[in-house]
Design an enzyme around this catalytic site. Structure first.
Site, short mmCIF file in Angstrom:
data_model
loop_
_atom_site.label_atom_id
_atom_site.label_comp_id
_atom_site.label_asym_id
_atom_site.label_seq_id
_atom_site.Cartn_x
_atom_site.Cartn_y
_atom_site.Cartn_z
N SER A 220 -13.97 -14.28 0.73
CA SER A 220 -14.72 -15.12 0.25
C SER A 220 -14.25 -15.34 -1.20
CB SER A 220 -16.14 -15.06 0.32
OG SER A 220 -16.42 -14.60 -0.67
N GLY A 222 -15.18 -19.35 -1.87
CA GLY A 222 -15.58 -20.38 -2.41
C GLY A 222 -15.21 -21.59 -1.57
N ALA A 223 -14.68 -22.68 -2.22
CA ALA A 223 -14.11 -24.19 -1.79
C ALA A 223 -13.34 -24.06 -0.81
CB ALA A 223 -13.78 -25.04 -2.71
N ASP A 224 -12.30 -23.03 -0.96
CA ASP A 224 -11.34 -22.55 -0.12
C ASP A 224 -11.51 -21.40 1.46
OD1 ASP A 224 -8.61 -23.29 -1.18
OD2 ASP A 224 -9.28 -21.45 -2.82
N GLY A 225 -13.00 -21.48 1.67
CA GLY A 225 -13.67 -20.60 2.62
C GLY A 225 -13.20 -18.90 2.77
N GLY A 251 -22.09 -16.39 -1.81
CA GLY A 251 -22.23 -14.99 -0.44
C GLY A 251 -23.13 -14.60 0.29
N ASP A 252 -24.40 -14.42 -0.01
CA ASP A 252 -25.65 -13.60 0.70
C ASP A 252 -25.19 -14.55 1.79
OD1 ASP A 252 -25.42 -12.40 -1.62
OD2 ASP A 252 -26.92 -13.28 -2.29
#
Ligand SMILES: Nc1ncnc2c1ncn2[C@@H]1O[C@H](COP(=O)(O)OP(=O)(O)OP(=O)(O)O)[C@@H](O)[C@H]1O
Ligand SMILES: [Mg+2]
Length: 319
Positions: A220, A222-225, A251-252
């Site tokens: 993961s 963040g905003a980049d998927g 993340g969870d």
């Protein structure tokens, strides 16, 4: 049945104050208490999604009772090992004037060897286990080897395992050969011991982790998927641009979205888009609230899916 495992769950106690004062008394304007910890969070979002699941782990003392009862009130099923120590309480203080917050996380109660034995027996006795999601830090007294052993044992029985941890817990845990791990970029970078600036670096690191016996890696970003690196391909799911109000527990939520997909028989592309949608939907929720089913399902069509298996030279430009 999906099971989640949180060896060091917590009650997260959040206070809101106008301004933290180190000389005088600071008045609390509002406070709330919520069940916390990675596995617990995954169970809460799975429950929101309507996916039957049971939270496992260690709880103890009054705080443990509170945690169990709060989960029950939210409709989250649990089957904890009761320990002699007291479940930890984490403190979060939001300062309204500056918008900043302070987070105090406790290390958690010491777990005795016989309590770890009780956990092994509990897991060995689960007849209906189809998926086990393991997440979070290890409390004092629990060696990372515990993760390796649980993963190897559950896998040998044919259930799917997913590990979301960092540091030694991740490093030793992957030796159990989990089907999936979900590090974020920092956790993966720590695991492979180098910086991961470009998507190509992330993919290369994930491929190395796969060569160590991990089935597939979900990184993961963040905003980049999320990028999924698997035996048959490399897939990327990119969320839409949103007004982020919270990044705790995203993340969870992503893990829960992915497992929901697996449990309901969606194909891998859909599992990945649901994971990304669930993470992003939780960024829109203030405080310790988590995305609900409608938030997540409404977000799914806004996630862009790309098969990047053969586009290695275009992987530049991660934020
Ligand atoms: N700024 C953002 N904008 C849109 N979506 C986001 C943003 N940050 C996180 N997400 C969503 O949440 C998912 C998980 O985020 P992230 O990679 O930050 O997880 P994490 O670092 O494991 O989080 P956690 O702190 O909960 O462990 C992302 O893949 C994405 O779908
Ligand atoms: Mg995480």
């Amino acid at each position: 049945m999906i099971y989640t495992l949180a060896l060091n769950p917590a009650i997260d106690r959040t206070f809101w104050v106008e301004k933290l004062d180190f000389e005088e008394t600071t008045r609390v304007q509002k406070e709330c208490r919520y069940p916390g910890g990675k596995g617990i969070d995954v169970s809460r979002v799975l429950t929101n999604l309507g996916a039957p699941n049971t939270a496992l782990g260690f709880i103890g003392g009054f705080v443990g009772d509170e945690l169990e009862c709060r989960l029950t009130s939210e409709g989250v099923r649990s089957d904890f090992i009761h320990i002699s120590g007291e479940t930890r309480t984490n403190i979060i203080v939001h300062e309204e004037e500056t918008g900043r917050h302070v987070l105090l996380t406790a290390s958690g109660p010491e777990i005795a060897p016989y309590e770890i034995g009780a956990l092994f027996r509990k897991i060995d006795g689960l007849k209906d286990i189809s998926i086990l999601a393991i997440g979070g830090s290890l409390p004092p007294g629990v060696h990372p080897e515990t993760y390796r052993r649980i993963i190897a044992g559950v896998r040998a029985r044919g259930a799917i395992t997913l590990l979301d941890a960092d540091g030694d817990a991740l490093r030793v845990g992957i030796q159990g050969g989990p089907d999936y791990i979900k590090p974020n970029r920092r956790e993966l970078s720590q695991l492979v011991g180098r910086e991961l600036n470009e998507l190509a670096d992330v993919v290369e690191a994930a491929e190395w982790v796969r060569s160590q016996g991990v089935g597939a890696v979900l990184v993961s970003m963040g905003a980049d998927g999320i990028v999924l690196v698997k035996d048959d391909g490399i897939y990327l799911a990119i969320p839409p641009k949103v007004e982020v109000v919270n990044t705790v527990g995203v993340g969870d939520s992503a893990v829960a979205g992915f497992l929901y997909g697996l449990a309901t028989g969606l194909d891998l592309k859909e599992c990945l888009t649901h994971a990304t949608a669930a993470g992003t939907a939780t960024t829109l929720k203030p405080g310790t609230a988590r995305a609900n089913r409608k938030d997540i399902l409404d977000m799914v069509p806004r996630v862009r899916f790309e098969d990047i298996s053969r586009s290695g030279d275009q992987w530049k430009g991660l934020k």
